[in-house]
Scaffold this active site. Structure first.
Site: not given
Length: 952
Positions: A47, A50-51, A128
Site C-alpha cells: 500500500h 502505491e503511494h 488514511e
C-alpha cells in the site's frame, strides 16, 4: 508486448455529443501484486509503495508533478491496493493524453522514491489508516482476517501505519527506503501488468503510443507470485464460534460467514451469485420477509463482494449480514436458525433452472441496454478482468451468468452448513462482555462457543418453517424494448406539459441515449419515509431485482420519489408506490422498530467528524434548519403511532406535486403519471406557498470560530473547515480548480496534516462560498495549528495567483470549460441536472451553457481581485473545528476504570450526543477571532439573504 505487458486498446468514436465535445481519455493499469506479498517485518509495504510511485520520477522529478499536470488539464487520478492486485487509473483531456500517459508510465519505469518523501508520505498512509479505524466494516475485516491460520496472508495488516512503516523499522534497523525499492523491482514488473486505454484517437495511434512508452517498463523475469496452494485459511477451531463485538456505531448486526474453496474458476456459472440472489430475496417466502413480520430485522444482504478480501486464490467468503432490531438482537439465535432453515431448503430442493434463467435474463437485459459507465471506472474494471478471465470474456466475465451447472452450484451450497459457519454479533449491548482486543483497529470482542441447545439442533435433522419458500415468477421483468414514437416536437430541454394548482409535470423525450428506459421524479412533502419504504419492501422487491430502481427520500423541503429502469413496467411500479402512499398504515410494532432505528441512525451520523462539522456549519448558515442534534433530541423524547398517523393525514390533505419525466415515454404517458397522483390521493392544493430553499444568514465582516468537541468518544479524528461566504452572485468554481493541486501539495504532501485535504466551492441554498477542509488527528496536530497552516496556504496561494501567467490561467479556464462541455455519459446525468432545476424551482435548464459563456468572459485580473476581495480584513469568514481526542488537544489518556466496587457501573465507550460541547480558543493567532458558543444566540441577530435562486 515484448516485455510481457498486455494491453487492451479501445478507440471510442461514439463519445461525442455532435458538437465535437467529448469525454476524457482514460487509462488504467493493474499489477498482480498486493498486500498478500507484504514482508512479515513491514506490514503495509504494498500500500505504501502505491503511494510512493506518485512522488516524482527520474524523467519528471517534481514531487506532485503528475497530479499538477492532470489538475491543470481537467484530469483526475487514483490508485488502490487489494490483496493480490494493485490498480492505478487516470483521465485527462484528449489533447494532453499522450503526455499524461508518458508521465504516468514513469511510475512503473523509474520512480524517484527519495528518502525525504518517504518520511512524509508515511504520514499520509497513517492518516488514511486513522480515518479508517472508526469504520465498523474495516474493523470486521481485520477481526475476521485475524482468525486465519498462523502465517496465512489473510491475517496480514494490509493498511500499514506510522508504527509498521516508520517507528518499528527504525527500532529494528530496517531500511524502509531500500526495502521499498527492492519491492518495486521484484513486483512492479511488466509481465505482472495489464493495461487498458480508452481514447478517441485511432487504434493505430494508440498502439504506437503504448508501444513507445510502455516498452520501457522493465521485466525482471521472476516467476509470478502465487498463493493458490495456501487453501483453507479458516480451517481452524477459532473460526466456527460466536464472536461478540462492540461496534463504533450504534447498530445491532449479525454476520454469518462461510469460508469456501476459491470460486473464481467458476465465473461462467457464478454459484455464489445464484445463492446470494435467493438468500437476499425480499419477497414472499424469503428470510427477510419472515424476519420483518416478527419485527426482528430491517435489512439483509448476502453474498460475496468480489473484493480481494472476499475472493482470492486461497478462498472465497460467503456472508449473510442482517441489520437487527432490538427484538432481533434479543432473539439472534432464532434469526440464525431461520437462515440455516432456508439454506437447508435450498440444499434439499437443489439448484433451480427456472430461477437461474430468470436471473440470467435480468442481467442480460441490463448488460445489453446498460447506460454508459464512467470511462475511468470502465477501464479500471477491464484491466482487472484481464488478470482474471480469458480475452473473450474481458468485457462480460464479471457481469453475466453464462451456463447453468447444477453440480457446481450444489457443491457450493453443500459448504454452507451450520457446522462450518462463523457468527459475528455486533451490538452496543455487548459492552462489559468483550475483554479481547484486535491488534490493529482496537476492536473489543469476545469469542464464545455456540450454545449447546442450538449446536445440537443444527447437527440433527431440524424442521423447516412452512413460511419459507422459493420466489414465484417475476412479473416485472421487461420484455418490450421498442423505442416509442414521439407525440410532440423534440426539445433540447424539458418543457412543462401540464400545470394546475395541485401540481405540474415537466417532460423531455430521450432522443440522445436511445435506450428503452425512463426516469420519473415527483416531489411531495414528507416525514414517514422509513415506514413507507418498509411497507413497499416486499411488494416492490420483484421490481427491484428486475432492474426497476426506486428511491424514496426525505428531502429538506419535501418527499422525493425517484424511479428508473426499463419503461415497459415502470408505470406499474409508480402505481404501486402511489397506492401505498394513499393507503399508508403503520403497525405499532413496526413504528417502534423504526423509532428505535432512527435513534441509532442519528447517533451514527453525529459521531462522524465530517458529518458533525457539516451539521454545525449549516446550522449556523441556514435559517430555520433542524440540525441532526435537534432531530436526535426530538426522537429521544418519544413519539407515538397516533402522532405519526395524524401527521400523515395532514400531509396528504394538502400537497403540490411537481415532476419530471425523461426517457422512452410519450408526453401523454407523462401526464397520466401526474393525473394518477391527483386522482388516487385526492388532495387539496397548498393553502400557502412553501419555499424550496432555506434563507441564509449574512455572516458579519469578521472571522468567527465555532469549535466543538467530537461526539465519538475517544476518536482521534478531527476536522477543520475554513469557509468564506462570497454572496448571492459570484463564480467560485474556477478558483477551486486553481487551488486543488497547490492545496494538496502544501497541506498534505509538505505539511503532512492529513490524508483528506481539499478546497470546495459551496452553494448553500443559493448563496455561494468557498472553503478549505483538512481532516487530521488530535494525536498529531491540534485543530488550531491546522487552522494556522490553512491560513499560511491561503497567503501563499494569493501570492501564486499574483504571479500566474496568462498562459497558465488560460489553460485552467479551458480545462474547466472542457469539463463542463463533456457530454452526459448516460441518461441519469442529464436527468439529475434537469431535476435540480425543477426541485429548486429555478428552471435554468441551459445553466451549463450560461456558465461556459461566463467563464469565457472571466479574466485573470478578475480572478485575483475576486480572491483578494474575499480574503481581506472585511471577509465574511467562518471556521468550524470538530476536535478529536488526543494529546495535541490536551486530552488525558483514558484511565482504566476501577472495578473493585460492584455497584460501580462499567464505563461506556459511547459518548452523549444530545448536546454540543463548545471549546475555547487558546492560540494567540486566534485572539481577535469571535467565538461562537451559542449558535442560536449568534444567528438570531444576523440579517438574512432573501430566498435566492441563481438564474444568471
Amino acid at each position: 508486448m515484448s516485455n510481457g505487458l498486455r494491453a487492451l486498446l479501445i478507440s471510442d468514436f461514439s463519445r461525442t455529443d455532435g458538437k465535437g465535445e467529448e469525454e476524457q481519455d482514460t487509462a488504467a493499469l493493474c499489477i498482480s501484486v498486493g498486500s498478500f506479498s507484504d514482508p512479515e517485518d513491514l506490514p503495509g509495504l504494498a500500500h505504501f509503495l502505491e503511494h510512493m510511485v506518485f512522488m516524482g520520477s527520474e524523467k519528471y522529478p517534481a514531487e506532485n508533478g503528475f497530479d499538477a499536470f492532470l489538475k491543470k488539464h481537467g484530469g483526475s487520478d487514483n490508485a488502490s491496493t487489494d490483496c493480490e492486485r494493485t490498480i492505478f487509473q487516470f483521465d485527462v483531456q484528449k489533447k494532453y493524453f499522450r503526455e499524461a500517459l508518458d508521465r504516468w508510465a514513469q511510475f512503473f519505469i523509474c520512480p524517484l522514491m527519495i528518502e525525504d518523501a518517504i518520511d512524509r508520505e508515511v504520514e499520509a498512509v497513517d492518516s488514511e489508516y486513522q480515518l479508517a479505524r472508526p469504520s465498523d466494516s474495516h474493523r470486521k475485516e481485520m477481526l475476521f482476517g485475524s482468525l486465519a491460520k498462523a502465517g496465512h496472508p489473510m491475517g496480514k495488516f494490509c493498511w500499514g501505519n506510522a508504527q509498521t512503516l516508520k517507528h518499528d523499522p527504525k527500532e529494528k534497523q530496517i531500511n524502509t527506503y531500500q526495502r521499498l525499492r527492492h519491492f518495486w523491482k521484484r513486483y512492479y514488473s511488466a509481465h505482472y501488468m495489464t493495461l487498458t486505454v480508452q481514447s478517441k484517437e485511432t487504434l493505430d495511434t494508440l498502439e504506437q503510443w503504448v508501444k513507445e512508452i510502455f516498452i520501457k517498463v522493465p521485466n525482471n523475469g521472476e516467476p509470478r507470485v502465487d498463493f493458490s496452494h495456501l487453501l483453507q485459511p479458516f480451517d481452524t477451531p477459532a473460526f466456527n464460534k460466536l464472536y461478540k463485538v462492540i461496534p463504533v456505531r450504534k447498530v445491532h448486526a449479525l454476520t454469518i460467514s462461510w469460508a469456501v474453496p476459491p470460486q473464481g474458476k467458476h465465473y461462467r456459472v457464478k454459484p455464489l451469485h445464484y445463492i446470494s440472489w435467493l438468500i437476499g430475496h425480499e419477497g414472499t417466502g424469503s428470510i427477510l420477509s419472515l424476519l420483518r413480520k416478527k419485527c426482528w430485522a430491517l435489512a439483509l444482504f448476502g453474498g460475496n463482494s468480489e473484493t480481494g478480501f472476499d475472493q482470492n486464490t486461497t478462498y472465497s467468503i460467503f456472508s449473510i449480514s442482517i441489520t437487527l432490531t432490538n427484538q432481533g438482537y434479543q432473539n439472534f439465535y432464532q434469526v440464525v436458525d431461520f437462515v440455516f432453515q432456508y439454506l437447508k431448503m435450498l440444499q434439499t430442493l437443489g439448484p433451480q433452472q427456472r430461477i437461474y434463467e430468470e436471473i440470467q435474463k435480468i442481467e442480460a437485459n441490463e448488460f445489453h441496454y446498460q447506460e454508459q459507465t464512467d470511462p475511468i471506472e470502465f477501464v479500471e474494471n477491464i484491466c482487472e478482468n484481464m488478470q482474471l478471465f480469458p480475452k473473450e470474456d474481458f468485457l462480460t466475465g464479471d457481469l453475466l451468468m453464462f451456463e447453468f451447472d447444477p453440480e457446481v452450484i450444489s457443491a457450493a451450497l453443500s459448504q454452507l452448513t451450520p457446522g462450518r459457519a462463523n457468527l459475528l454479533l455486533l451490538s452496543p449491548e455487548n459492552e462489559g462482555q468483550c475483554p479481547l482486543r484486535e491488534k490493529w483497529f482496537g476492536t473489543s470482542y469476545n469469542k464464545e462457543d455456540i450454545l449447546d441447545e442450538w449446536a445440537q439442533r443444527w447437527s440433527g435433522d431440524f424442521n423447516l418453517n412452512p413460511e419459507l419458500h422459493l420466489p414465484a415468477e417475476n412479473k416485472f421483468i421487461a420484455s418490450d424494448f421498442a423505442l416509442k414514437e414521439a407525440d410532440c416536437p423534440d426539445t433540447e430541454f424539458p418543457v412543462r406539459i401540464m400545470t394546475n394548482e395541485r401540481g405540474c409535470m415537466w417532460y423531455k423525450k430521450d432522443n440522445k441515449f436511445k435506450i428503452p428506459k425512463g426516469k420519473a421524479h415527483l416531489v411531495l412533502f414528507d416525514i414517514f419515509v422509513n415506514i413507507l419504504a418498509h411497507n413497499l419492501a416486499e411488494p416492490a422487491y420483484e421490481a427491484d431485482v428486475a432492474q426497476l430502481e426506486y428511491r424514496i427520500v426525505a428531502g429538506e423541503h419535501g418527499l422525493v420519489i425517484r424511479l428508473k429502469g426499463f419503461n415497459h413496467k415502470l408505470p406499474l411500479l409508480l402505481k404501486l408506490i402511489v397506492d401505498h402512499l394513499a393507503d399508508f398504515r403503520a403497525e405499532p410494532g413496526v413504528f417502534n422498530m423504526f423509532s428505535e432505528q432512527l435513534k441509532k441512525t442519528y447517533f451514527n451520523i453525529l459521531i462522524k467528524p465530517e458529518r458533525l462539522g457539516k451539521d454545525v456549519r449549516l446550522l449556523i448558515l441556514e435559517h430555520c434548519r433542524w440540525s441532526v442534534v435537534q432531530k436526535y433530541q426530538a426522537v429521544m423524547k418519544g413519539l407515538t403511532v397516533h402522532d405519526l398517523m395524524t401527521f400523515a393525514t395532514r400531509l396528504k390533505a394538502e400537497l403540490y406535486v411537481e415532476g419530471l419525466v425523461q426517457g422512452n415515454f410519450t408526453s401523454t404517458e407523462s401526464r397520466e403519471f401526474l393525473q394518477y397522483f391527483i386522482e388516487k390521493l385526492q388532495f387539496q392544493c397548498l393553502s400557502a406557498e412553501v419555499p424550496v430553499l432555506f434563507r441564509v444568514v449574512e455572516l458579519p465582516k469578521k472571522h468567527h470560530l465555532c469549535k466543538v468537541k467530537s461526539l465519538n468518544k475517544g476518536d482521534a479524528n478531527s476536522e477543520v473547515t475554513v469557509y468564506y461566504q462570497v454572496g448571492a452572485r459570484d463564480v467560485c468554481l474556477l478558483p477551486q480548480m486553481h487551488m486543488e493541486e497547490p492545496c494538496f501539495d502544501f497541506l498534505r504532501t509538505k505539511e503532512t496534516l492529513g490524508y483528506q485535504v481539499y478546497p470546495t466551492c459551496r452553494n448553500t441554498s443559493g448563496v455561494l462560498g468557498f472553503s478549505v477542509t483538512v481532516e487530521t488527528q488530535a494525536t498529531k496536530f491540534s485543530t488550531e495549528l491546522v487552522e494556522a497552516k490553512i491560513e499560511e496556504f491561503l497567503v501563499s496561494f494569493g501570492e501564486r495567483l499574483s504571479g500566474l501567467s496568462e498562459e497558465a490561467f488560460g489553460t485552467q479556464v479551458t480545462a474547466l470549460i472542457k469539463l463542463k462541455e463533456c457530454e452526459d455519459a448516460h441518461l441519469g446525468e442529464e436527468v439529475d441536472r434537469n431535476w435540480f432545476e425543477v426541485v429548486t424551482q429555478q428552471y435554468v435548464f441551459k445553466r451549463l451553457n450560461k456558465e461556459i459563456e461566463a467563464l469565457k468572459q472571466f479574466s485573470q485580473e478578475e480572478l485575483l481581485s475576486w480572491f483578494l476581495q474575499h480574503r481581506n480584513a472585511d471577509s465574511r469568514k467562518l471556521s468550524v473545528h470538530v476536535v478529536g481526542f488526543g494529546v495535541e488537544e490536551n486530552d488525558d489518556p483514558p484511565e482504566p476504570r476501577a472495578t473493585d466496587n460492584p455497584e460501580d457501573p462499567p464505563s461506556s465507550s459511547y459518548g452523549e450526543v444530545r448536546e454540543l460541547t463548545f471549546l475555547p480558543a487558546s492560540s494567540p493567532l486566534l485572539q481577535d477571532t469571535a467565538l461562537i458558543t451559542d449558535i442560536r444566540a449568534f444567528t438570531s441577530s444576523l440579517p438574512l439573504h432573501p430566498h435566492h435562486k441563481i438564474l444568471s
